[in-house]
Each structure stands twice: as C-alpha cells, then as structure tokens.
Write an enzyme that holds these catalytic residues in place. Structure first.
Site, PDB file in Angstrom:
ATOM      1  N   LYS A 202       0.689  -1.288  -0.113  1.00  0.00           N
ATOM      2  CA  LYS A 202      -0.092  -0.097   0.130  1.00  0.00           C
ATOM      3  C   LYS A 202       1.002   1.292  -0.065  1.00  0.00           C
ATOM      4  O   LYS A 202       2.102   1.158   0.107  1.00  0.00           O
ATOM      5  CB  LYS A 202      -0.916   0.060   1.217  1.00  0.00           C
ATOM      6  CG  LYS A 202      -0.248   0.005   2.555  1.00  0.00           C
ATOM      7  CD  LYS A 202      -1.110  -0.597   3.640  1.00  0.00           C
ATOM      8  CE  LYS A 202      -0.443  -0.824   5.016  1.00  0.00           C
ATOM      9  NZ  LYS A 202      -0.486   0.246   5.851  1.00  0.00           N
TER      10      LYS A 202
ATOM     11  N   ARG B  76      -8.918  -0.606  16.443  1.00  0.00           N
ATOM     12  CA  ARG B  76      -9.089   0.120  15.392  1.00  0.00           C
ATOM     13  C   ARG B  76      -9.947  -0.198  14.115  1.00  0.00           C
ATOM     14  O   ARG B  76     -11.146   0.098  14.138  1.00  0.00           O
ATOM     15  CB  ARG B  76      -7.641   0.342  14.681  1.00  0.00           C
ATOM     16  CG  ARG B  76      -7.420   1.669  13.561  1.00  0.00           C
ATOM     17  CD  ARG B  76      -6.098   1.691  13.139  1.00  0.00           C
ATOM     18  NE  ARG B  76      -5.900   0.405  12.225  1.00  0.00           N
ATOM     19  CZ  ARG B  76      -4.565   0.236  11.568  1.00  0.00           C
ATOM     20  NH1 ARG B  76      -3.726   1.120  11.697  1.00  0.00           N
ATOM     21  NH2 ARG B  76      -4.434  -0.662  10.845  1.00  0.00           N
TER      22      ARG B  76
ATOM     23  N   TYR C  73      16.241  30.490   6.952  1.00  0.00           N
ATOM     24  CA  TYR C  73      15.147  31.290   7.418  1.00  0.00           C
ATOM     25  C   TYR C  73      14.996  31.239   9.031  1.00  0.00           C
ATOM     26  O   TYR C  73      15.563  29.966   9.274  1.00  0.00           O
ATOM     27  CB  TYR C  73      13.601  30.299   6.976  1.00  0.00           C
ATOM     28  CG  TYR C  73      13.194  30.597   5.637  1.00  0.00           C
ATOM     29  CD1 TYR C  73      12.880  31.802   5.100  1.00  0.00           C
ATOM     30  CD2 TYR C  73      13.147  29.474   4.693  1.00  0.00           C
ATOM     31  CE1 TYR C  73      12.616  32.167   3.738  1.00  0.00           C
ATOM     32  CE2 TYR C  73      12.538  29.606   3.396  1.00  0.00           C
ATOM     33  CZ  TYR C  73      12.442  30.886   2.891  1.00  0.00           C
ATOM     34  OH  TYR C  73      12.005  31.291   1.930  1.00  0.00           O
TER      35      TYR C  73
ATOM     36  N   MET D   5      11.778  24.768   1.493  1.00  0.00           N
ATOM     37  CA  MET D   5      11.130  23.910   0.777  1.00  0.00           C
ATOM     38  C   MET D   5      11.807  23.070  -0.539  1.00  0.00           C
ATOM     39  O   MET D   5      11.452  21.998  -0.556  1.00  0.00           O
ATOM     40  CB  MET D   5       9.877  24.907  -0.047  1.00  0.00           C
ATOM     41  CG  MET D   5       8.785  24.224  -0.851  1.00  0.00           C
ATOM     42  SD  MET D   5       7.966  24.998  -2.025  1.00  0.00           S
ATOM     43  CE  MET D   5       6.820  25.695  -0.522  1.00  0.00           C
TER      44      MET D   5
HETATM   45  C1  LIG Z   1      -3.469  -4.916   8.245  1.00  0.00           C
HETATM   46  C2  LIG Z   1      -2.334  -4.705   8.061  1.00  0.00           C
HETATM   47  N1  LIG Z   1      -1.171  -5.666   7.948  1.00  0.00           N
HETATM   48  C3  LIG Z   1       0.123  -5.782   7.529  1.00  0.00           C
HETATM   49  C4  LIG Z   1       0.775  -4.453   7.503  1.00  0.00           C
HETATM   50  C5  LIG Z   1       2.061  -4.376   7.220  1.00  0.00           C
HETATM   51  O1  LIG Z   1       2.806  -3.795   8.172  1.00  0.00           O
HETATM   52  P1  LIG Z   1       4.406  -3.544   8.414  1.00  0.00           P
HETATM   53  O2  LIG Z   1       4.619  -2.638   7.563  1.00  0.00           O
HETATM   54  O3  LIG Z   1       4.701  -3.004   9.879  1.00  0.00           O
HETATM   55  O4  LIG Z   1       4.954  -4.671   8.444  1.00  0.00           O
HETATM   56  C6  LIG Z   1      -0.029  -3.166   7.779  1.00  0.00           C
HETATM   57  C7  LIG Z   1       0.467  -1.936   7.771  1.00  0.00           C
HETATM   58  O5  LIG Z   1       0.184  -0.804   8.401  1.00  0.00           O
HETATM   59  C8  LIG Z   1      -1.328  -3.165   8.172  1.00  0.00           C
HETATM   60  O6  LIG Z   1      -2.236  -2.323   8.224  1.00  0.00           O
END
Ligand SMILES: Cc1ncc(COP(=O)(O)O)c(C=O)c1O
Length: 361
Positions: free
Chosen positions: A36, A133, A257, A305
């Site tokens: 992701k 969560r 700055y 920046m």
């Molecule tokens: C549900 C879930 N599984 C796995 C991961 C992977 O985590 P990591 O990058 O700490 O290995 C994440 C990352 O946030 C996650 O949200």
C-alpha cells in the site's frame, strides 16, 4: 535532458532478498506483501513485479484505487483490500478484478450481502483482538462464518487480525492478542493471519498460515534501536540530491530562514537541492546528518521547501555537483527517522512526486 534534483534509487534485488528473509523466518506461512501507499513510497508496480517474480503469494493494499493501478499494470497476483470497499460500485469493480475484500465492519457485510449473486466474491474477515481500530469483536467470529456460508458465491479466504504493539518486546499486549485470536479460531475453519513485520520478527507464535510483512520487505526495521541491516535485511532505497552551492560564511553570520543557526567560526556551508517539498521533513533539526563522500555532514538551520544547508567543515574537498545522500547505504533511514521524531514508514511514504525514481534490477 534535465538532471534530476532528487533521486530515489530502489534496488529490487534487495526487496527480493528481504522476501527470502521473510520466508526463512516463516517457512510454513504464505506471504501477503503490504505494498500500500505506493509500495511504502518505493513504487508499487515495480515492487509488485519484483515480488511476483520472486513468488510472493499475495499483495495487500489499502484501497481499490491502489489495486486498480496494479491490475492496470498487468499484475495478476492475488490482491487483498485491507480496508475493504466503501460502496456498492467499488464492490462490483473489486469483484470484476478478482480482488479479495477484507470485511471489517457490519455495514460492509450488509453491503456485500446485498449484491447480486452472479459473481464469485473472495472475502477475508478482520477480527479485533485488542487493537480497537478495525475489525469485528472476536465473539462475532462464529456468526461471521455463518453469514459467509449463507452466501454460496462467497469464497472465505481467511481471518485477519492486527497487532498493536508487536514492536515492543516488553508489552504484554501482543501475547494477549495472539492468544485471544488463536482461542477464537480454534474451532473455525479457514486460514489465519496475524503478523506484520514486527510480529514476524519478534513473535514466532504469530507466524501462522499467512504473514503480512510491509516495512521489512523494504529493508527497514520496525524494531526500535535496530536497523534493517542489524536484522539481516538489505535496505532497498537510497535518496540522494546534490550540492548546488558552496559558500564561505563568516563567524557570527546566520544561515537560512529564521536565522536559527549562527556560524561559530568562518566556515564552508553547502546548499543541497532537496527540501520538505521533496519529503525531507522540516522538523529535522540542526545536527541531523546527511552523507557526502561517506562523511556525515550536519544539517544547519531550517529545512526549507527546496533546499537544506549543511556544515562542510569536515569536508574541505566538497564541491558543487557532489552527491548528497539523505538516507541509504551508510546512513540508515531509521537513524534519520529518529532525528525527525518519526519512523522509517513516514519518511518512505513522505517522498513526493518531485522525486525521480530509478530502479536497479
Ligand atoms: C493490516 C495490516 N497488515 C500488515 C501491515 C504491514 O505492516 P508492516 O509494514 O509493519 O509490516 C499493515 C501496515 O500498516 C497493516 O495495516
């Protein structure tokens, strides 16, 4: 051809090596690689291709849009949507792309159950074992199984839970989460998945049917006080820019700055073409290091920046055009993250679209 100001060089062989490290830690587990946030800032498509070539079992992304770009790029590996779908249209599109939908809440269950049964749907259930969560209470697992069995076109891929404190070896929470999840799962069919990178590295009992590493695949460590290299991982990314000016500034003069840095003596100051608009955190204080010719040079004054200023007193030969490493070999991303009061995750994901990417096979 313009010379790129800031380059992130990503070593795909390092990512394949890190997958082998995951396999060595959890030889019985399937691996769902978290790619992701554009592969944690490394470029989801090239990372996915490298991992797919190396035989990864599935990918995890946050949302449909991320999965669509992988499918558009020709990635045919299994992909799970960690936050599931947000609407009916998304559900239909996800099913059409053979994506696997994580169901973490009752509204999603109802939404998916209301779809026509003309298309197979691969689903995972997310259970909340204590992080609070996302996920259903553990006590609802039995009724979720029943709900999935009532949908003959659903294929239940497995059960996911997520650890809140796996990077803290002293926390009692991880063992409690793992035990509670395993106790719930004891009488239910289907593969289980518990471990992120820290879970995989530090908690052998979390290495179950599926593991879900993200950060460690990029060669960084989720464990405080340890770098990826300490764990046998190979950092995959180097971020570099170059010196675009070198000045001699007189003792007592200030730099940048807010005039926050005063030169203690007449000294050479370098200007590096990288700033917070590239992903170098503005919070980095005077003293945070960059690397020039294998020597650490401290940042002085404020990050702006497009530029940072560095103390060149230890680098009498440094000249305009010289490369400057922000993190990479010789300067672990974890160390820079500590200076910035954050984690490697945020530095990786914070690189902006002004950064030029280069890949090594
Ligand atoms: C549900 C879930 N599984 C796995 C991961 C992977 O985590 P990591 O990058 O700490 O290995 C994440 C990352 O946030 C996650 O949200």
């Amino acid at each position: 051809m313009p010379i790129p100001r800031v380059t992130a060089t990503v070593d795909l062989s390092a990512i394949r090596h890190n997958l082998r490290c995951v396999r060595a830690l959890a030889p019985q587990s399937k691996v769902m690689a978290a790619i992701k946030a554009d592969g944690y800032g490394h470029g989801a498509v090239p990372v996915a291709r490298a991992l797919a070539d190396a035989g990864v079992d599935a990918f995890a992304v946050a949302c449909l849009e991320e999965a669509v770009s992988l499918r558009d790029a020709g990635i045919t590996t299994r992909i799970a949507l960690l936050e599931g779908v947000l609407s009916r249209d998304e559900a239909v599109e996800a099913a059409g792309l053979s994506l696997e939908i994580v169901i973490h809440d009752r509204w999603q269950l109802e939404l998916l159950a209301s779809l026509p049964a003309d298309q197979p749907l691969s689903v995972w259930f997310k259970l909340d074992s204590g992080m609070h969560r996302l996920g259903f209470p553990l006590a609802e697992a039995g009724s979720l199984l029943a709900a999935s069995l009532a949908q003959p076109h659903w294929r239940l891929q497995g059960w996911i839970t997520h650890l809140a404190c796996a990077d803290d070896l002293d926390s009692p929470m991880t063992a409690a989460q793992i035990n509670a999840f395993k106790a719930t799962m004891a009488y239910l069919p289907g593969p289980r998945s518990i471990a992120n990178s820290a879970g995989l590295i530090a908690w052998p009992q979390a290495r179950v049917d599926w593991v879900r590493p993200g950060l460690m695949l990029y060669g960084a460590s989720p464990m405080p006080g340890q770098t990826g290299a300490d764990l046998g991982l190979v950092p995959a990314m180097q971020v570099a820019s170059r010196l675009i000016a070198v000045h001699e500034i007189k003792a007592g003069e200030t730099v940048g700055y807010g005039a926050t840095y005063t030169c203690p003596e007449t000294m050479r100051v370098g200007v590096v073409a990288v700033g917070y608009a590239d992903g170098v955190h503005r919070i980095l204080p005077t003293g945070a290091p960059v690397l020039i010719h294998d020597t650490r040079a401290p940042i002085i004054g404020r990050v702006s920046m497009d530029m940072i200023t560095v103390d060149l007193r230890r680098l009498p030969q440094a000249a305009v055009g010289d490369p400057v490493t922000l993190w990479g070999p010789g300067l672990p991303v974890e160390e820079v993250a500590t200076w910035a009061g954050t984690l490697a995750y945020e530095l990786f994901c914070g690189l902006t679209n002004r950064v030029h990417y280069r890949y090594r096979a």
